[in-house]
Scaffold this motif. Structure first.
Motif, short mmCIF file in Angstrom:
data_model
loop_
_atom_site.label_atom_id
_atom_site.label_comp_id
_atom_site.label_asym_id
_atom_site.label_seq_id
_atom_site.Cartn_x
_atom_site.Cartn_y
_atom_site.Cartn_z
N PRO A 74 0.83 -1.21 0.00
CA PRO A 74 0.00 0.00 0.00
C PRO A 74 0.86 1.25 0.00
O PRO A 74 1.91 1.30 0.65
N PRO A 75 0.46 2.28 -0.73
CA PRO A 75 1.24 3.51 -0.73
C PRO A 75 1.07 4.28 0.57
O PRO A 75 0.21 3.94 1.40
N LEU A 76 1.87 5.31 0.74
CA LEU A 76 1.70 6.20 1.89
C LEU A 76 0.29 6.78 1.86
O LEU A 76 -0.20 7.24 0.83
N ASN A 77 -0.38 6.75 3.02
CA ASN A 77 -1.75 7.23 3.09
C ASN A 77 -1.99 7.86 4.45
O ASN A 77 -1.57 7.32 5.48
N VAL A 78 -2.66 9.00 4.46
CA VAL A 78 -3.02 9.70 5.69
C VAL A 78 -4.51 10.01 5.64
O VAL A 78 -5.02 10.46 4.60
N SER A 79 -5.22 9.77 6.73
CA SER A 79 -6.64 10.09 6.80
C SER A 79 -6.97 10.67 8.17
O SER A 79 -6.27 10.43 9.16
N PHE A 80 -8.05 11.46 8.20
CA PHE A 80 -8.45 12.19 9.41
C PHE A 80 -9.96 12.05 9.61
O PHE A 80 -10.72 11.98 8.64
N THR A 81 -10.37 12.07 10.87
CA THR A 81 -11.80 12.00 11.20
C THR A 81 -12.16 13.08 12.20
O THR A 81 -11.40 13.35 13.14
N VAL A 82 -13.34 13.69 12.01
CA VAL A 82 -14.00 14.50 13.04
C VAL A 82 -15.34 13.84 13.30
O VAL A 82 -15.98 13.31 12.38
N GLN A 83 -15.79 13.88 14.56
CA GLN A 83 -16.99 13.13 14.91
C GLN A 83 -17.63 13.72 16.15
O GLN A 83 -16.99 14.45 16.92
N GLY A 84 -18.90 13.41 16.33
CA GLY A 84 -19.60 13.90 17.50
C GLY A 84 -20.84 13.08 17.80
O GLY A 84 -21.36 12.37 16.94
N ALA A 85 -21.29 13.17 19.03
CA ALA A 85 -22.50 12.46 19.45
C ALA A 85 -23.11 13.19 20.63
O ALA A 85 -22.42 13.91 21.37
#
Length: 397
Positions: free
Chosen positions: A228-239
């Protein structure tokens, strides 16, 4: 043979024999209708499927068998033999994009329905899920046990997660975004009814600017013949919501759990995560902030927690070493309520994600707050220092 018996036998034969029209209709049905195929493959597991793909029935299992000595302040504690034990019935009906999933949890008594829902998703960008399901707060908690790195889910994620609930979720995946938004009943998992006036709302948005991330927390191990190549991911969330706070007590005479309602708890939670995949190395972490109003008019309090993990696949796509660190402040207004957890693991993915062997050491220290001042506050672990060693076999198909 008398003539009466001969005529009677002829009449019965005539009644039981299909007419030429019926036979032609049956032949047409056999020719027009799809035939069934079945067996086992890595995507569907053990299954039966129509040749046109519109009907699919699969049997699955997620199981964690463990040996886990536990010591609290140097004293041996009781332990369980299973982290999870979940038979699964899943598939699709009428069209491949109308999917169903039902699973039971058998690791604890009594057995209960864990998930049972239907997905309708004609396009990747838009889907609807109805039924009892895992709520989308926490990308980590939304993966299956075979998709995570450690033997079980992070204690901080468990502390802030909104659990499983009955309701509706709208979800979808775009080129660089994945979203979930849902409304749920705010009722206890083991109850078959929904409490009036209770609810919780959930939303999660994950951004992957470099393309969709790999498989769960095992992107390199599950990447097949490629890397797999370099990968960056981000999450924002709420409840947030107004939910029924309960306590479950076991009645040994009746052999059942009795649910004791303790009142309404109001809460609002926000969180974020970051996931870095760099071929053999990966890094993942989440942070949460929650404001809680306990039942019974107890004073509100604010909780903060975070956890991070990192791992490196050091031999082929089979052997992996990882560490995980966790921190929790159950209430900013209290002294002596902090939780620290450190974990280290060696894992052998014999045939990921179907078969894996994990050896983990964990040390955790939960401070002891003043009981009078800690009214309404729930600690993540028993006070004191806990040491445990886990040897776990994961099985999933």
């Amino acid at each position: 043979m008398s003539w009466r018996r001969w005529v009677g036998g002829l009449a019965v034969s005539a009644l039981l024999s299909p007419s030429p029209g019926w036979a032609a209709e049956d032949d047409a049905t056999k020719e027009d209708g799809p035939s069934l195929t079945g067996g086992f493959d890595r995507e569907k597991g053990f299954h039966l499927q129509s040749t046109d793909g519109n009907y699919l029935l699969s049997l699955g299992l997620q199981a964690g068998y463990k040996i886990e000595p536990v010591f609290l302040n140097g004293e041996a504690e009781s332990r369980t033999a299973f982290s999870f034990l979940r038979p699964i019935l899943k598939g699709n009906l009428y069209r491949p994009w109308i999917r169903f999933w039902t699973s039971l949890e058998m690791a604890a008594f009594p057995i209960y329905v864990l998930d049972s829902y239907v997905d309708v998703q004609p396009i990747d960008a838009l889907g609807l899920r109805a039924g009892q399901q895992y709520t989308p707060l926490s990308r980590h908690e939304s993966w299956g046990p075979q998709q995570i790195l450690f033997p079980e889910f992070a204690p901080i994620a468990n502390y802030f997660w909104t659990g499983r609930d009955k309701g509706l979720t709208v979800f979808g995946t775009l080129e660089h975004l994945e979203y979930y938004a849902g409304i749920y009943s705010g009722s206890p998992l083991r109850t078959v009814t929904s409490e009036p006036g209770r609810y919780q709302l959930n939303a999660r948005l994950t951004w992957f600017p470099m393309g969709k991330p790999g498989y769960g927390e095992l992107p390199y191990i599950m990447s097949g013949d490629t890397e797999p190549p370099l990968n960056v991911s981000f999450t924002v969330q709420g409840a947030g919501g107004k939910v029924e706070q309960i306590q479950e007590n076991f009645n040994p005479e009746a052999g059942i759990f009795r649910i004791e309602r303790q009142g309404v708890r109001r809460f609002a939670t926000g969180g974020a995560d970051v996931f870095v995949q760099a071929r053999r190395f990966s890094f993942f972490g989440e942070a949460y902030l929650r404001r809680t109003e306990p039942p019974g008019g107890v004073a509100r309090f604010t909780s903060f927690g975070a956890w991070v993990q990192a791992d490196y696949v050091f031999y082929k796509k089979v052997l992996d070493a990882g560490v995980r660190l966790s921190y929790l402040d159950a209430s900013w207004d209290l002294d002596d309520d902090l939780l620290y957890v450190a974990e280290a693991q060696l894992a052998w993915f014999v045939d990921a994600p179907y078969l894996a062997l994990k050896l983990r050491y964990q040390v955790a220290h939960q401070e002891t707050p003043d009981p009078a001042a800690a009214t309404g506050i729930v600690l993540a672990k028993d006070p004191g220092t806990t040491n445990l060693i886990t040897l776990q076999v994961n099985l999933a198909f």
